[in-house]
Design an enzyme around this catalytic site. Structure first.
Site, PDB file in Angstrom:
ATOM      1  N   GLY A   1      19.152 -20.298 -12.401  1.00 35.66           N
ATOM      2  CA  GLY A   1      18.160 -20.693 -13.377  1.00 35.66           C
ATOM      3  C   GLY A   1      17.142 -19.585 -13.615  1.00 35.66           C
ATOM      4  O   GLY A   1      16.691 -19.364 -14.746  1.00 35.66           O
ATOM      5  N   THR A   2      16.792 -18.874 -12.562  1.00 37.23           N
ATOM      6  CA  THR A   2      15.843 -17.763 -12.695  1.00 37.23           C
ATOM      7  C   THR A   2      16.402 -16.685 -13.623  1.00 37.23           C
ATOM      8  O   THR A   2      15.679 -16.164 -14.482  1.00 37.23           O
ATOM      9  CB  THR A   2      15.540 -17.174 -11.304  1.00 37.23           C
ATOM     10  OG1 THR A   2      14.926 -18.188 -10.512  1.00 37.23           O
ATOM     11  CG2 THR A   2      14.620 -15.979 -11.394  1.00 37.23           C
TER      12      THR A   2
ATOM     13  N   CYS B   1       7.512 -22.604  -5.266  1.00 39.49           N
ATOM     14  CA  CYS B   1       7.876 -21.230  -4.969  1.00 39.49           C
ATOM     15  C   CYS B   1       6.759 -20.465  -4.299  1.00 39.49           C
ATOM     16  O   CYS B   1       6.853 -19.258  -4.135  1.00 39.49           O
ATOM     17  CB  CYS B   1       8.333 -20.518  -6.223  1.00 39.49           C
ATOM     18  SG  CYS B   1       9.909 -21.159  -6.770  1.00 39.49           S
TER      19      CYS B   1
ATOM     20  N   ALA C   1      21.912 -25.273 -12.105  1.00 41.19           N
ATOM     21  CA  ALA C   1      22.859 -26.307 -11.663  1.00 41.19           C
ATOM     22  C   ALA C   1      22.493 -26.925 -10.318  1.00 41.19           C
ATOM     23  O   ALA C   1      22.726 -28.109 -10.092  1.00 41.19           O
ATOM     24  CB  ALA C   1      24.270 -25.725 -11.597  1.00 41.19           C
ATOM     25  N   HIS C   2      21.924 -26.149  -9.410  1.00 39.46           N
ATOM     26  CA  HIS C   2      21.709 -26.706  -8.066  1.00 39.46           C
ATOM     27  C   HIS C   2      20.560 -27.704  -8.066  1.00 39.46           C
ATOM     28  O   HIS C   2      20.307 -28.349  -7.065  1.00 39.46           O
ATOM     29  CB  HIS C   2      21.513 -25.604  -7.022  1.00 39.46           C
ATOM     30  CG  HIS C   2      20.171 -24.967  -7.021  1.00 39.46           C
ATOM     31  ND1 HIS C   2      19.254 -25.194  -6.030  1.00 39.46           N
ATOM     32  CD2 HIS C   2      19.590 -24.127  -7.884  1.00 39.46           C
ATOM     33  CE1 HIS C   2      18.160 -24.500  -6.294  1.00 39.46           C
ATOM     34  NE2 HIS C   2      18.344 -23.843  -7.410  1.00 39.46           N
TER      35      HIS C   2
ATOM     36  N   GLN D   1      14.221 -29.067 -14.405  1.00 39.93           N
ATOM     37  CA  GLN D   1      13.979 -30.297 -13.653  1.00 39.93           C
ATOM     38  C   GLN D   1      14.545 -31.542 -14.328  1.00 39.93           C
ATOM     39  O   GLN D   1      14.671 -32.574 -13.686  1.00 39.93           O
ATOM     40  CB  GLN D   1      12.472 -30.483 -13.427  1.00 39.93           C
ATOM     41  CG  GLN D   1      11.887 -29.485 -12.443  1.00 39.93           C
ATOM     42  CD  GLN D   1      12.455 -29.628 -11.030  1.00 39.93           C
ATOM     43  OE1 GLN D   1      12.892 -30.697 -10.617  1.00 39.93           O
ATOM     44  NE2 GLN D   1      12.476 -28.533 -10.279  1.00 39.93           N
TER      45      GLN D   1
END
Lengths: 459, 459
Positions: free
Chosen positions: A69-70, A320, A195-196, A177
């Site tokens: 995603g990053t 984070c 995805a995670h 999210q």
């Protein structure tokens, strides 16, 4: 052992595991090759792209797979900004974006661009007018999360997209999210996801760029994924990501209703069972599975540690920045208490028993941490001074607020307590404590060492 | 069905599969978290880093995991260049690097840097003096692969590293093709690799940066992987990559000896069984499992297709440009024939039977493709002209060379044939054909349409 931090990473969905294992045999070859192993890999990749695009609500050729995603966010922000370089270098983001978006914004600023942060209300939501007021003719891109990762507040994406469309500015939506719960509504231009977060494997992000959006990837050329995501595609993970997204979507409505009930119970009972607590985030417009609260006079890391010992995995502060000493930028932007912050995000399948167990141990754990920190009834001594000053230099959160709470009973009504602190968190938590307690926050003043925060005792 | 393209992607090693499946249960959480699932993930990550670092021959804190070999290269090149920005903007690469390195060099040039390509000999090898002669006080970085991905030639890395060290220039070694066979010797500064080349899963690259090497990552800040690889770590894949690297290393010596014998057999027998073939790459200093040859008068894509139909998966030309019509930059830099190019790279475990089967079908397949293209005995007619010109405009490889081969018998010894062609491949393959046939390549001259290539018939 209940794991309540699915907003950070979700355990692998059974469908993801199944798809991953099946495609280890069929999906290891290079899909760009023409021989049979390559053709099989290509078929799997095409099918995964179609399934993911359907779930996102875009065309397959608008969607590429990234390694996280990053990566999707970094590529999306940089690519959209570069695509509209001629328009200008102004980037608009909300103040509560995920750190990947804010770091991309920092990089843009370091490279000479300008960035405007749109503020949020006390529930963590932006307003469409907040965006409208900062878009200007040089705005190349606006970014807005679909829902906040720390407090669960759902953002008015469709309305902000309208505001952006009216100004001719593309909108990038970070849907990390929420994508498992449903497609993002409204006229977004670029969408990113991970995805995670929905029970897919690590190693897969999604980047969708609507046809017609000017986009110029900012890394060396690469033929793969339409030039928008370099490197050999992690095909088994991509297949597992697409299959599990479809699977969680099929369960989303029922599961959302179930988890919403459990989260409502946490919201109500935490406020009732734990003294001096603030439940944060919008109680209505929110993700179904996530709730965040902050406990006065408690150190977040110790609280997490004690909850972990009691068998509950939760997170604290910004997802984070939990390893740093600065308060979460999200809570700061909301202006709410950050000390003793706990984020509970329930994975699908969480049972009422697990939630009840958590609610049973929580009050005792909080009380235990407070006892360790020496938090008791404030001294009942008669007021000794109209204007007390406390030296809290060198003390870390939550100690400055604990000292303040102890001292406030020693000044008369209308008297002031000034806390001298060099802890950055005090700037957020002392005003938040005043709001919770009904005292008046007078303001802060710089001192040679630290900052003096002054509070007036309530009537 | 033999798969002979392991240089492109290797099937998953059994140890990789085992490790991947085991760590799906233990390695899905965020290793930055302090709760038990996070601590378990951290232990797995630390152990994988130690194992991989040991195989690379570096300290664990010098190694990070990236999402692919391409990411490792892009990050490594950009980070090392930026780290020495004050020294200058000169980048040195070999002419036969993987496209990920050359694309990173292109990006550097587009951003205002300068790039020098070091040439190779006809075997595909650079010389240390070739590097020495182009390093200058403004050279920020030099890059050299450990072994070539297309022809298998092993590069003199240790010697080039000495040359670079003497000039104070860091050397980045792309070890993608060789790391499974053994550590890279010599004083490299930065090393990159890719797990799916040694039988690890897709989605994992390695980037090692020696302590003391100035390095400045060129993407938005991220706390993970020492700030050198953003995004959530794909932990199950990382664990599988490290475990399989250790496993293939344990088997490397025996397997290399076995495959070297098989490749030697291919080298010898292809040259004997297939007419008009050129086996390319260094016959001695080479990877144990890889051999490349080119067949005159054959279209590479058709050849691959026919070999696939016969059950053999091989690749052609540059591993990353097989979909384009331009010849491989590696074969071009070597000055060898590119038409009818086939790369055979044997996975561990390849049997002599499989190789023998390939050698049995290959001559017939090549002959079949040639027959389809109308290649037969050249006309035995008496010479009709001293200087023949053939219009091959619009014809694609291998037709221009086929036309040339037909025509050469129609001019007397010492006479010339001029081929007018607009196919870029002709520039490489007509001189290569002359070398193979003993004719004299006179040279090329531009024409209003295409280029005229002139050949003098041998005595």
């Amino acid at each position: 052992m209940p794991y309540f931090d699915t907003a950070s990473a979700a355990p692998l969905h059974p469908v993801a595991r199944q798809a991953l294992q099946a495609s280890l045999d069929e999906g290891w070859a290079d899909p760009a090759r023409l021989y049979r192993e390559g053709r099989r890999a290509r078929l799997l990749l095409d099918a995964a792209r179609e399934a993911a695009a359907e779930a996102v609500g875009c065309r397959p050729d608008e969607l590429v797979f990234t390694p996280s995603g990053t990566h999707a966010v970094h590529t999306g922000v940089a690519g959209a900004l570069a695509g509209r370089r001629r328009v200008g270098g102004h980037l608009v983001v909300s103040a509560v974006e995920h750190s990947s978006v804010l770091h991309a914004a920092d990089a843009h600023e370091a490279a000479g661009g300008t960035v405007t942060q749109v503020p949020v209300d006390r529930a963590g939501a932006v307003s469409p007018s907040g965006y409208a007021s900062v878009l200007d003719p040089s705005t190349a891109l606006a970014c807005l999360q679909s829902a906040n990762h720390e407090v669960g507040t759902v953002q008015p994406v469709a309305e902000v997209a309208e505001v952006c469309a009216a100004a001719g500015v593309p909108l990038l939506v970070d849907a990390a999210q929420s994508l498992g719960w449903g497609p993002v509504e409204g006229g977004w231009s670029v969408l990113t996801a991970s995805a995670h977060k929905w029970g897919g494997p690590a190693g897969v992000g999604l980047l969708a760029v609507r046809k017609g959006v000017r986009f110029s990837p900012q890394f060396p050329a690469d033929e793969r994924e339409s030039g928008r995501s370099p490197g050999f595609v992690n095909l088994p993970a991509v297949v597992a990501a697409a299959a599990s997204l479809r699977a969680v979507r099929a369960e989303a409505e029922a599961e959302a209703a179930r988890l919403r009930t459990l989260v409502d119970r946490i919201r109500r009972r935490v406020a009732r069972l734990v003294p001096d607590v603030e439940v944060v985030g919008d109680p209505e417009r929110r993700l179904p599975h996530l709730v965040t609260f902050s406990c006065l006079y408690v150190d977040g890391e110790t609280l997490l540690h004690e909850l972990d010992r009691a068998g509950y995995s939760v997170s604290s502060g910004s997802s984070c920045t939990s390893s740093t000493l600065t308060p979460s930028h999200v809570l700061r932007a909301m202006g709410v208490l950050s000390e003793g912050n706990v984020r509970v995000s329930l994975p699908p399948g969480t049972t009422a028993q697990e939630v009840n167990g958590f609610l049973e141990v929580l009050p005792g754990v909080v009380a235990g941490v407070r006892a360790t920190l020496g938090v008791g009834a404030p001294p009942a001594a008669e007021p000794v001074s109209d204007a007390l000053e406390i030296d809290a230099l060198g003390l870390r959160c939550p100690q400055p607020v604990i000292e303040l709470a102890r001292a406030i009973g020693t000044v008369p009504v209308g008297g002031t307590v000034t806390v001298l602190s060099d802890d950055e968190v005090a700037r957020l938590d002392i005003p938040a404590w005043c709001t919770m307690r009904g005292h008046t926050y007078v303001g802060e003043a710089p001192r040679p060492a630290g900052v003096a925060y002054t509070v007036r005792r309530r009537v």
